[in-house]
Motif scaffolding. Sequence first.
Motif, PDB file in Angstrom:
ATOM      1  N   ILE A  86      -7.972 -12.921 -67.152  1.00  0.00           N
ATOM      2  CA  ILE A  86      -7.975 -14.355 -67.454  1.00  0.00           C
ATOM      3  C   ILE A  86      -8.525 -14.509 -68.857  1.00  0.00           C
ATOM      4  CG2 ILE A  86      -8.824 -16.618 -66.793  1.00  0.00           C
ATOM      5  CD1 ILE A  86      -9.140 -15.572 -63.962  1.00  0.00           C
ATOM      6  N   GLY A  87      -7.728 -15.060 -69.753  1.00  0.00           N
ATOM      7  CA  GLY A  87      -8.062 -15.097 -71.172  1.00  0.00           C
ATOM      8  C   GLY A  87      -9.069 -16.160 -71.561  1.00  0.00           C
ATOM      9  N   ASN A  88      -9.493 -16.074 -72.793  1.00  0.00           N
ATOM     10  CA  ASN A  88     -10.485 -16.984 -73.346  1.00  0.00           C
ATOM     11  C   ASN A  88      -9.970 -18.420 -73.324  1.00  0.00           C
ATOM     12  OD1 ASN A  88     -12.893 -17.694 -74.716  1.00  0.00           O
ATOM     13  ND2 ASN A  88     -11.748 -17.787 -76.623  1.00  0.00           N
ATOM     14  N   GLY A  89     -10.732 -19.305 -72.719  1.00  0.00           N
ATOM     15  CA  GLY A  89     -10.359 -20.712 -72.687  1.00  0.00           C
ATOM     16  C   GLY A  89      -9.142 -21.015 -71.843  1.00  0.00           C
ATOM     17  N   ALA A  90      -8.778 -20.109 -70.916  1.00  0.00           N
ATOM     18  CA  ALA A  90      -7.560 -20.309 -70.129  1.00  0.00           C
ATOM     19  C   ALA A  90      -7.567 -21.633 -69.378  1.00  0.00           C
ATOM     20  CB  ALA A  90      -7.379 -19.157 -69.145  1.00  0.00           C
ATOM     21  N   PHE A  91      -8.741 -22.043 -68.902  1.00  0.00           N
ATOM     22  CA  PHE A  91      -8.857 -23.301 -68.165  1.00  0.00           C
ATOM     23  C   PHE A  91      -9.828 -24.259 -68.843  1.00  0.00           C
ATOM     24  CE2 PHE A  91      -7.694 -20.131 -64.943  1.00  0.00           C
ATOM     25  CZ  PHE A  91      -6.563 -20.731 -64.408  1.00  0.00           C
ATOM     26  N   ARG A  92     -10.108 -24.029 -70.101  1.00  0.00           N
ATOM     27  CA  ARG A  92     -11.034 -24.925 -70.814  1.00  0.00           C
ATOM     28  C   ARG A  92     -10.443 -26.320 -70.858  1.00  0.00           C
ATOM     29  NH1 ARG A  92     -11.133 -22.688 -75.809  1.00  0.00           N
ATOM     30  NH2 ARG A  92     -12.947 -21.359 -75.441  1.00  0.00           N
ATOM     31  N   THR A 117     -15.134 -17.898 -71.141  1.00  0.00           N
ATOM     32  CA  THR A 117     -15.209 -19.274 -70.669  1.00  0.00           C
ATOM     33  C   THR A 117     -14.642 -19.494 -69.280  1.00  0.00           C
ATOM     34  OG1 THR A 117     -13.087 -19.767 -71.724  1.00  0.00           O
ATOM     35  CG2 THR A 117     -15.076 -20.223 -72.990  1.00  0.00           C
ATOM     36  N   TRP A 118     -14.129 -18.447 -68.641  1.00  0.00           N
ATOM     37  CA  TRP A 118     -13.444 -18.667 -67.374  1.00  0.00           C
ATOM     38  C   TRP A 118     -14.367 -19.199 -66.291  1.00  0.00           C
ATOM     39  CZ3 TRP A 118     -13.819 -15.519 -62.777  1.00  0.00           C
ATOM     40  CH2 TRP A 118     -13.012 -15.987 -61.748  1.00  0.00           C
ATOM     41  N   LEU A 119     -15.425 -18.456 -65.977  1.00  0.00           N
ATOM     42  CA  LEU A 119     -16.314 -18.897 -64.902  1.00  0.00           C
ATOM     43  C   LEU A 119     -16.962 -20.223 -65.243  1.00  0.00           C
ATOM     44  CD1 LEU A 119     -18.029 -15.574 -63.833  1.00  0.00           C
ATOM     45  CD2 LEU A 119     -16.458 -16.941 -62.494  1.00  0.00           C
ATOM     46  N   ASP A 120     -17.378 -20.363 -66.475  1.00  0.00           N
ATOM     47  CA  ASP A 120     -18.033 -21.604 -66.864  1.00  0.00           C
ATOM     48  C   ASP A 120     -17.115 -22.797 -66.648  1.00  0.00           C
ATOM     49  OD1 ASP A 120     -20.354 -22.923 -68.424  1.00  0.00           O
ATOM     50  OD2 ASP A 120     -18.539 -23.632 -69.393  1.00  0.00           O
ATOM     51  N   THR A 121     -15.863 -22.667 -67.033  1.00  0.00           N
ATOM     52  CA  THR A 121     -14.933 -23.784 -66.928  1.00  0.00           C
ATOM     53  C   THR A 121     -14.602 -24.106 -65.483  1.00  0.00           C
ATOM     54  OG1 THR A 121     -13.954 -23.239 -69.059  1.00  0.00           O
ATOM     55  CG2 THR A 121     -12.664 -24.635 -67.612  1.00  0.00           C
ATOM     56  N   ILE A 122     -14.279 -23.092 -64.696  1.00  0.00           N
ATOM     57  CA  ILE A 122     -13.858 -23.351 -63.327  1.00  0.00           C
ATOM     58  C   ILE A 122     -15.003 -23.881 -62.470  1.00  0.00           C
ATOM     59  CG2 ILE A 122     -13.063 -22.274 -61.195  1.00  0.00           C
ATOM     60  CD1 ILE A 122     -11.233 -20.574 -62.801  1.00  0.00           C
ATOM     61  N   PHE A 123     -16.178 -23.282 -62.607  1.00  0.00           N
ATOM     62  CA  PHE A 123     -17.256 -23.673 -61.721  1.00  0.00           C
ATOM     63  C   PHE A 123     -17.935 -24.969 -62.130  1.00  0.00           C
ATOM     64  CE2 PHE A 123     -17.467 -19.035 -60.606  1.00  0.00           C
ATOM     65  CZ  PHE A 123     -16.935 -19.226 -59.358  1.00  0.00           C
ATOM     66  N   THR A 124     -18.028 -25.235 -63.401  1.00  0.00           N
ATOM     67  CA  THR A 124     -18.802 -26.391 -63.819  1.00  0.00           C
ATOM     68  C   THR A 124     -17.977 -27.488 -64.440  1.00  0.00           C
ATOM     69  OG1 THR A 124     -19.215 -25.683 -66.078  1.00  0.00           O
ATOM     70  CG2 THR A 124     -20.667 -24.808 -64.390  1.00  0.00           C
ATOM     71  N   GLY A 125     -16.726 -27.217 -64.760  1.00  0.00           N
ATOM     72  CA  GLY A 125     -15.969 -28.194 -65.508  1.00  0.00           C
ATOM     73  C   GLY A 125     -16.441 -28.300 -66.935  1.00  0.00           C
TER      74      GLY A 125
END
Length: 211
Positions: A86-92, A117-125
């Motif tokens: 899962i790449g950088n900022g994939a779900f940012r 940024t993957w875990l940070d984005t998915i878990f916290t928005g």
Amino acid sequence: LNCKNITLTKLPEGITSIGTACFQNCTNLALTELPEGITSLGNNIFNSCTNLALTELPEGITSIGNNCFNNCNLILKTLPESLEFIGNGAFRHYYENHTIILAEELNLPNLIDISSTWLDTIFTGQGSGADTYINNCLPNLKKLYCPKLSKTNYRYAYGNGILGNHRNNVTAPLLEEVYMPLVTKLGSNFLANCPNLKRFNSDIDGVADLS
């Protein structure tokens, strides 16, 4: 690219790959599904496609590129177990546009590499420029299994935890188990704000108990 009048809801069957930034900034693209047979999603493919209506990604996808779903409105049921990268900022996301994963268990047995940024984005928005917009976006997650995950490249340190956020609100209140036995580097306060966490990097049956 920047074709704002494209309103497709479905792509033709038989497509196995989509070029870099193919649909970037196509803000009226309204895909509800992706064709079976796609094995990778490259960089920026759906960047800023704010009307995507995907609820799942097809099994068989092994990689999601940098900024692939950046700045999208997505509510996914889960992620495919076939994922390896899962790449950088994939779900940012920025501001009101975000990705939410609705799952009690994320079992990603093939995942070997994730971006900063993957875990940070998915878990916290969370994402740069969007500190406070999404809270409690993963209220149902109980288990996270990534047994092959061996690399974490956290270039960005948010300071309040990958499973926490800038406001210290609980974002994974039911999380009990995290299994990443090959990971050797974690971001600052990685497991902050997980009040029910009991097991981390124990075997699947749970030898280690943090309670």
